[in-house]
Enzyme design. Structure first.
Site, mmCIF file in Angstrom:
data_model
loop_
_atom_site.group_PDB
_atom_site.id
_atom_site.type_symbol
_atom_site.label_atom_id
_atom_site.label_comp_id
_atom_site.label_asym_id
_atom_site.label_seq_id
_atom_site.Cartn_x
_atom_site.Cartn_y
_atom_site.Cartn_z
ATOM 1 N N TYR A 127 23.222 -7.628 45.281
ATOM 2 C CA TYR A 127 24.489 -7.299 44.619
ATOM 3 C C TYR A 127 24.707 -8.271 43.466
ATOM 4 O O TYR A 127 24.810 -9.478 43.673
ATOM 5 C CB TYR A 127 25.655 -7.382 45.597
ATOM 6 C CG TYR A 127 26.940 -6.833 45.012
ATOM 7 C CD1 TYR A 127 27.318 -5.522 45.247
ATOM 8 C CD2 TYR A 127 27.744 -7.613 44.183
ATOM 9 C CE1 TYR A 127 28.480 -5.002 44.688
ATOM 10 C CE2 TYR A 127 28.896 -7.102 43.618
ATOM 11 C CZ TYR A 127 29.262 -5.803 43.872
ATOM 12 O OH TYR A 127 30.408 -5.295 43.290
ATOM 13 N N SER A 238 34.439 -18.050 44.022
ATOM 14 C CA SER A 238 33.846 -19.371 43.817
ATOM 15 C C SER A 238 34.757 -20.522 44.229
ATOM 16 O O SER A 238 35.980 -20.416 44.188
ATOM 17 C CB SER A 238 33.464 -19.526 42.348
ATOM 18 O OG SER A 238 32.669 -20.670 42.166
ATOM 19 N N HIS A 263 36.464 -17.995 37.080
ATOM 20 C CA HIS A 263 35.927 -16.840 37.804
ATOM 21 C C HIS A 263 37.016 -15.883 38.259
ATOM 22 O O HIS A 263 36.719 -14.734 38.590
ATOM 23 C CB HIS A 263 35.103 -17.306 39.005
ATOM 24 C CG HIS A 263 33.709 -17.705 38.657
ATOM 25 N ND1 HIS A 263 32.806 -16.845 38.093
ATOM 26 C CD2 HIS A 263 33.058 -18.897 38.781
ATOM 27 C CE1 HIS A 263 31.658 -17.467 37.890
ATOM 28 N NE2 HIS A 263 31.791 -18.720 38.295
ATOM 29 N N GLU A 321 31.785 -24.629 48.588
ATOM 30 C CA GLU A 321 30.579 -24.023 48.020
ATOM 31 C C GLU A 321 29.873 -25.043 47.118
ATOM 32 O O GLU A 321 28.667 -25.257 47.217
ATOM 33 C CB GLU A 321 30.978 -22.777 47.225
ATOM 34 C CG GLU A 321 29.820 -22.100 46.522
ATOM 35 C CD GLU A 321 30.286 -21.012 45.578
ATOM 36 O OE1 GLU A 321 29.460 -20.132 45.264
ATOM 37 O OE2 GLU A 321 31.451 -21.035 45.148
ATOM 38 N N HIS A 322 30.627 -25.649 46.213
ATOM 39 C CA HIS A 322 30.112 -26.679 45.310
ATOM 40 C C HIS A 322 30.895 -27.969 45.514
ATOM 41 O O HIS A 322 32.124 -27.936 45.568
ATOM 42 C CB HIS A 322 30.264 -26.266 43.842
ATOM 43 C CG HIS A 322 29.716 -24.913 43.512
ATOM 44 N ND1 HIS A 322 30.519 -23.788 43.355
ATOM 45 C CD2 HIS A 322 28.442 -24.497 43.301
ATOM 46 C CE1 HIS A 322 29.761 -22.749 43.054
ATOM 47 N NE2 HIS A 322 28.496 -23.150 43.022
ATOM 48 N N GLU A 411 16.322 -17.874 88.536
ATOM 49 C CA GLU A 411 17.275 -16.981 87.859
ATOM 50 C C GLU A 411 17.395 -15.637 88.572
ATOM 51 O O GLU A 411 18.059 -14.721 88.077
ATOM 52 C CB GLU A 411 16.854 -16.770 86.397
ATOM 53 C CG GLU A 411 16.948 -18.035 85.568
ATOM 54 C CD GLU A 411 16.709 -17.818 84.086
ATOM 55 O OE1 GLU A 411 17.163 -18.649 83.294
ATOM 56 O OE2 GLU A 411 16.082 -16.793 83.708
ATOM 57 N N HIS A 416 9.904 -10.842 86.904
ATOM 58 C CA HIS A 416 9.361 -11.862 86.018
ATOM 59 C C HIS A 416 8.360 -12.745 86.779
ATOM 60 O O HIS A 416 7.276 -13.072 86.271
ATOM 61 C CB HIS A 416 10.483 -12.742 85.465
ATOM 62 C CG HIS A 416 11.233 -12.155 84.309
ATOM 63 N ND1 HIS A 416 11.968 -11.012 84.411
ATOM 64 C CD2 HIS A 416 11.346 -12.579 83.016
ATOM 65 C CE1 HIS A 416 12.523 -10.741 83.238
ATOM 66 N NE2 HIS A 416 12.154 -11.675 82.370
#
Length: 431
Positions: A127, A238, A263, A321-322, A411, A416
């Site tokens: 995207y 952002s 932004h 984010e930053h 278990e 198994h």
């Protein structure tokens, strides 16, 4: 009204409010509208997709061949712009090739070898946000790691342009990434089409890329549905948090804050410092630079803390984010070692976030909304899946059968246990 938030004066609830993301991202009406779009595209396919796209985007989805637009771009764009895009693409490719994970083989006990190997996803949907300008850099940051990982089918979507066609820089970036065509469709409807298919748009294994609150909500919703795709990470509007001190350059700090504030209204920009004077000077610079550029910018939050150690604690709590540490290089480097929650860290006043956005090499598609607490940004690893492989010699199989059967019975899993014991000759098959 005091423009600076005093962190020490806030209680736990006040501190939570000071670091809160916009409420609109949790808007129930928006979430329901996104859910409705997804359901219609999933159930109605291409016809439903076209109806929604024409209503929201003003145009039906269109598959545009990249080659003719890329040729035009080479003629239209200045030579310096073409060279800059090429440099960015090469830096991104170099970084992601160098950071590819290697296969591992370990003999955990004699005769038992366990391997981890990496296989590329069969397909991915990318995207590329539109808005004021299509973000060609996002296409580079998404597609090049995917190509390095070995993904064969990449489906790229981006909102349609008012005048039609492809943005020249987007077309040129697509050419460098080996993208032959781009679909002009955006929003939650594009995410739904990538998730479940619509017409010639085939469903993909994973959807990657940032977007507005609608896109972020759509990604989260399709990933939670049966048969839905994986997603890269929460990559919404952002965010930038800057740590500054009395010696930081207020003009540089303000410029960095505005680079993210432009932004849109949902962008989050914060500056944190123990020095109130620098915070006031930064806010003055933000106002002056914003006025000089014109346009609309998201507001800046300024927080005064006790010391730089507390500034890092605030950053880790926010998980931006930053994160820009706008201090003297040595001090910034030392402080960065204490940061545990951030999508990307920019160390020192020379390390502008803008370099990371375009040409440093690592991807700028990074976790938002606090997701940096548990994940990082897009890499080649985003487009790979780990597969474990086990190999046993006959002797190792016999030797391990007993312990494995004991563990299985702890278990309550008798089948198994028998599947292990039959390899030691202790159980016979039923004939």
């Amino acid at each position: 009204m005091n423009r600076v938030i005093d962190w020490s004066a806030l209680d736990a609830q006040g501190r939570k409010a000071a670091l809160a993301r916009p409420e609109r991202r949790e808007d129930g009406a928006m979430q329901e509208a996104v859910r409705d779009i997804i359901a219609k595209v999933r159930g109605g396919g291409w016809d439903a997709l076209c109806e929604i796209a024409e209503r929201i985007d003003g145009a039906a989805p269109e598959r545009l061949a990249v080659a003719p637009y890329a040729e035009q771009a080479r003629a239209q764009l200045p030579a310096q712009a073409v060279a800059a895009i090429e440099m960015a693409a090469e830096n991104i490719r170099r970084f992601h090739e160098a950071t590819l994970p290697a296969p591992v083989s370990v003999e955990t006990v004699p005769g038992l070898t366990v391997e981890k190997r990496w296989a590329p996803l069969g397909s991915a949907g990318l995207y590329v946000p539109g808005g004021k300008a299509p973000l060609f850099s996002t296409l580079l940051m998404l597609a090049i790691p995917a190509r390095v990982a070995g993904v064969e089918r990449l489906t790229v979507v981006t909102p349609p342009r008012a005048g039609g066609g492809l943005d020249p820089a987007v077309a040129l970036a697509a050419k460098y990434c080996g993208i032959e065509a781009i679909w002009t469709i955006g929003g939650a409807q594009a995410v739904a089409a990538l998730a479940f298919g619509a017409g010639e748009i085939e469903a993909v294994d994973r959807i990657c890329g940032p977007g507005n609150a609608w896109v972020a909500a759509a990604k989260a919703q399709v990933a939670s549905l049966p048969g839905g795709p994986g997603i890269d990470l929460p990559a919404g509007p952002s965010e930038l948090l800057v740590i500054a001190d009395k010696d930081s350059d207020p003009a540089r700090v303000a410029a960095d804050l505005l680079s993210q504030a432009e932004h849109g209204a949902d962008a989050q920009v914060l500056v944190v410092s123990p020095d109130e004077g620098i915070l006031e000077r930064v806010l003055d610079e933000v106002d002056a630079q914003a006025a000089a550029m014109g346009g609309n910018f998201a507001p800046t939050r300024a927080i005064r803390c006790a010391d730089l150690g507390e500034a890092v604690a605030i950053a880790n709590a926010y998980a931006p984010e930053h994160l820009s540490i706008a201090l003297e290089d040595g001090q910034a480097a030392r402080l960065a070692e204490s940061v545990t929650n951030a999508g990307a860290i920019f160390v020192g006043e020379g390390a502008a976030e803008s370099f990371g956005d375009y040409l440093a090499g690592s991807s700028h598609v990074l976790p938002t909304d606090g997701a940096a607490r548990y994940t990082g940004g897009v890499t080649a690893l985003t487009y790979l899946k780990a597969i474990s492989v086990q190999r046993l010699t006959t002797e190792a199989s016999r030797r391990l059968a007993g312990p494995a059967a004991i563990l299985a019975r702890l278990e309550g899993l008798e089948a198994h246990a028998r599947a292990a014991e039959i390899r030691a000759g202790e159980k016979e098959g039923v004939r």
